[in-house]
Design a protein around this motif. Structure first.
Motif, PDB file in Angstrom:
ATOM      1  N   ASN A  23      33.012  28.308  67.633  1.00 23.51           N
ATOM      2  CA  ASN A  23      31.553  28.693  67.561  1.00 23.51           C
ATOM      3  C   ASN A  23      31.110  29.744  67.224  1.00 23.51           C
ATOM      4  OD1 ASN A  23      31.250  26.419  68.928  1.00 23.51           O
ATOM      5  ND2 ASN A  23      32.488  27.026  70.954  1.00 23.51           N
ATOM      6  N   ALA A  24      29.564  30.047  66.794  1.00 21.75           N
ATOM      7  CA  ALA A  24      29.095  30.983  66.607  1.00 21.75           C
ATOM      8  C   ALA A  24      28.813  32.574  67.773  1.00 21.75           C
ATOM      9  CB  ALA A  24      27.405  30.965  66.499  1.00 21.75           C
ATOM     10  N   ASP A  25      29.774  32.501  68.631  1.00 21.49           N
ATOM     11  CA  ASP A  25      29.682  32.846  69.866  1.00 21.49           C
ATOM     12  C   ASP A  25      30.803  34.193  70.102  1.00 21.49           C
ATOM     13  OD1 ASP A  25      30.374  31.212  70.948  1.00 21.49           O
ATOM     14  OD2 ASP A  25      28.873  31.018  72.342  1.00 21.49           O
ATOM     15  N   GLY A  26      32.056  33.456  69.284  1.00 22.09           N
ATOM     16  CA  GLY A  26      33.094  33.715  69.565  1.00 22.09           C
ATOM     17  C   GLY A  26      34.201  32.966  70.073  1.00 22.09           C
ATOM     18  N   THR A  27      33.647  32.005  70.809  1.00 20.88           N
ATOM     19  CA  THR A  27      34.330  30.867  71.830  1.00 20.88           C
ATOM     20  C   THR A  27      34.787  30.402  70.402  1.00 20.88           C
ATOM     21  OG1 THR A  27      32.420  29.233  71.985  1.00 20.88           O
ATOM     22  CG2 THR A  27      32.520  31.489  73.720  1.00 20.88           C
ATOM     23  N   ARG A  28      35.656  29.045  71.078  1.00 21.24           N
ATOM     24  CA  ARG A  28      36.123  27.672  70.504  1.00 21.24           C
ATOM     25  C   ARG A  28      36.097  26.727  71.791  1.00 21.24           C
ATOM     26  NH1 ARG A  28      42.198  28.764  68.948  1.00 21.24           N
ATOM     27  NH2 ARG A  28      41.563  27.195  67.358  1.00 21.24           N
ATOM     28  N   THR A  29      35.252  25.075  70.866  1.00 20.59           N
ATOM     29  CA  THR A  29      35.037  24.052  70.982  1.00 20.59           C
ATOM     30  C   THR A  29      36.600  23.413  71.073  1.00 20.59           C
ATOM     31  OG1 THR A  29      32.924  24.016  71.828  1.00 20.59           O
ATOM     32  CG2 THR A  29      33.983  21.969  72.285  1.00 20.59           C
ATOM     33  N   LEU A  30      37.110  22.898  72.507  1.00 22.51           N
ATOM     34  CA  LEU A  30      38.330  22.873  72.012  1.00 22.51           C
ATOM     35  C   LEU A  30      38.106  20.696  72.320  1.00 22.51           C
ATOM     36  CD1 LEU A  30      41.215  24.437  73.870  1.00 22.51           C
ATOM     37  CD2 LEU A  30      39.919  24.890  71.781  1.00 22.51           C
ATOM     38  N   THR A  31      39.028  19.960  71.664  1.00 20.38           N
ATOM     39  CA  THR A  31      38.832  18.318  72.074  1.00 20.38           C
ATOM     40  C   THR A  31      40.744  18.077  73.041  1.00 20.38           C
ATOM     41  OG1 THR A  31      38.099  18.138  70.678  1.00 20.38           O
ATOM     42  CG2 THR A  31      38.517  15.985  71.224  1.00 20.38           C
ATOM     43  N   LEU A  32      40.593  18.103  74.398  1.00 20.81           N
ATOM     44  CA  LEU A  32      41.418  17.619  74.464  1.00 20.81           C
ATOM     45  C   LEU A  32      41.853  16.127  75.434  1.00 20.81           C
ATOM     46  CD1 LEU A  32      41.547  20.900  77.059  1.00 20.81           C
ATOM     47  CD2 LEU A  32      43.369  20.249  74.579  1.00 20.81           C
ATOM     48  N   GLY A  33      42.435  15.591  75.959  1.00 23.03           N
ATOM     49  CA  GLY A  33      42.510  14.117  75.955  1.00 23.03           C
ATOM     50  C   GLY A  33      43.840  14.239  77.505  1.00 23.03           C
ATOM     51  N   ILE A  34      43.696  13.796  78.287  1.00 24.82           N
ATOM     52  CA  ILE A  34      44.979  13.178  79.401  1.00 24.82           C
ATOM     53  C   ILE A  34      45.318  12.262  79.304  1.00 24.82           C
ATOM     54  CG2 ILE A  34      45.292  13.972  81.739  1.00 24.82           C
ATOM     55  CD1 ILE A  34      43.145  16.303  82.363  1.00 24.82           C
ATOM     56  N   GLY A  35      47.027  11.732  79.346  1.00 26.88           N
ATOM     57  CA  GLY A  35      46.923   9.543  79.536  1.00 26.88           C
ATOM     58  C   GLY A  35      48.348  10.068  79.558  1.00 26.88           C
ATOM     59  N   ALA A  36      49.016   9.210  79.194  1.00 21.58           N
ATOM     60  CA  ALA A  36      50.480   8.270  80.031  1.00 21.58           C
ATOM     61  C   ALA A  36      50.916   9.042  78.452  1.00 21.58           C
ATOM     62  CB  ALA A  36      51.167   6.873  80.347  1.00 21.58           C
ATOM     63  N   ALA A  37      52.736   8.993  78.626  1.00 23.10           N
ATOM     64  CA  ALA A  37      53.471   9.129  77.778  1.00 23.10           C
ATOM     65  C   ALA A  37      53.552   7.606  76.075  1.00 23.10           C
ATOM     66  CB  ALA A  37      54.554   9.280  77.606  1.00 23.10           C
TER      67      ALA A  37
END
Length: 384
Positions: free
Chosen positions: A95-109
């Motif tokens: 992002n322009a403000d120096g942060t990062r937007t992550l794409t995460l997920g929670i699930g089974a193996a």
């Protein structure tokens, strides 16, 4: 890159191990290392006795909602691998403000689809684990020579909070073997692990000098100190967060911050790193690998209210060594063992087999297939 393969079950001829596979009603997590290249293969023994495998080194394809990631990495696991934290590295946005937007997920193996979780973090902040219940994402951010650990609730629109602060004065974090799976950092990021274990009222870690440290929720890490002032130099954790620590003054059971001194004589022959503590801290178990194929593998349990011992002798010429033990959470009379063959060389895997030992009858039962692996490990705190 050479990976640990998964193969069909091997027949244990004349081992004395029961052939029937019990139906589990809890998950058990074990790990193995990649040969010479680092990284960890994670094996989840599930409710039906099957084995699901994830990897924290090799990216794979996973669908996050409607988006497809071909660079997905495993960045953590809840207790016993009941849920994994998946990180879509190739879907990240700076992002322009120096942060990062992550794409995460929670699930089974071995999940093929997860609901996307968009997490905006500081640029140097990385996800490293899930809390034991799998309800919070744990991140680590280097700050002023130390680290800040934060918890991000998996529910959207919920604010994060500080789990603990690791000050620079402690020195770098070290290794915390034989406790539970520590999580993995993001692919392409600097390969730093933060050793973290989850107690019943605090977080535990260890410094590079080997000092055991802890922090109450939201507090600052400091050396674990018994009531007499002695500092912990050995540590074991149960699945429900009770700790057993060793100091120069002896062995202490720690429940919700309260220390209870136990007699030294109860722990003759015990190495905490190779033992397992039962839920509630009721008993301790450790294994003694067989030196020769004709010798039995031994498992010793110690009652931590009386010091009484019981020795189990398990003869199996094909699986003479013990690579970790873990008490069942739901069945006090069951102990899980990860047994393996003697290593022939560092360039060849050993054959590993998870077993469930009935502490009443002394009979072990095989769970899942036998696997060829490098450096297998079963963590005492990773049963759910």
């Amino acid at each position: 890159m050479r990976l640990v393969p998964v193969v069909a079950a091997l027949l244990l001829v004349g081992s004395g191990v029961a052939q029937a596979t019990p139906v589990l009603d809890e998950h058990v997590l074990g790990t193995a290392e990649h040969y010479e290249v680092g990284g960890t293969t994670l094996r989840v023994y599930g409710a039906d006795g099957s084995v699901a495998v994830e990897d924290n080194r090799v990216p794979r394809t996973l669908r996050f909602g409607t988006a497809v990631s071909t660079g997905t990495m495993v960045s953590g696991a809840s207790r016993a691998g009941f849920r994994f934290l998946f990180d879509a590295v190739d879907l990240d946005v700076d992002n322009a403000d120096g942060t990062r937007t992550l794409t995460l997920g929670i699930g089974a193996a071995q999940a093929s689809w997860v609901a996307p979780l968009r997490l905006t973090v500081h640029h140097s902040e990385v996800p490293i684990d899930l809390t034991p219940a799998g309800t919070e994402i744990v991140t680590m951010e280097p700050v002023d020579g130390g680290y800040v650990l934060r918890g991000y609730p998996a529910l959207p629109f919920t604010r994060p909070h500080v789990l603990g602060t690791y000050p620079a004065a402690l020195g770098g974090p070290g290794g915390l073997p034989a406790l539970q799976y520590e999580g993995a950092l993001r692919f392409g990021a600097k390969d730093i692990r933060f050793p973290l274990a989850y107690g019943d009222d605090r977080l535990y870690s260890v410094t590079e000098s080997g000092t055991i440290v802890s922090a109450s929720r939201g507090g600052q890490f400091s050396p674990v100190q018994a009531p007499d002032g002695s500092i912990a130099d050995g540590f074991q954790l149960s699945a429900d967060g009770v700790a057993l620590v060793h100091t120069f003054a002896g062995y202490w059971l720690v429940r919700r911050g309260q220390f209870t001194l136990l007699p030294d004589a109860w722990f003759s022959g015990v190495t905490l790193a190779d033992s397992a503590l039962s839920p509630g801290g009721r008993s301790l178990a450790f294994g003694i690998s067989a030196a020769r194929p004709t010798d039995p593998t031994q498992v010793v349990t110690v009652d931590l209210s009386s010091g009484a011992r019981r020795v189990y002798s398990l003869l199996d010429a094909t699986l003479p060594a013990v690579a970790g033990l873990a008490f069942s959470v739901r069945h006090p009379g069951r102990l899980y063992l990860l047994r393996h063959s003697h290593p022939i060389s560092i360039h060849q895997p050993v054959t590993t087999q998870l077993q469930a030992l009935d502490l009443g009858s002394g009979v072990p039962v095989r769970i899942g297939p036998a696997l060829p692996e490098y450096a297998p490990r079963l963590f005492s705190a990773d049963v759910r």
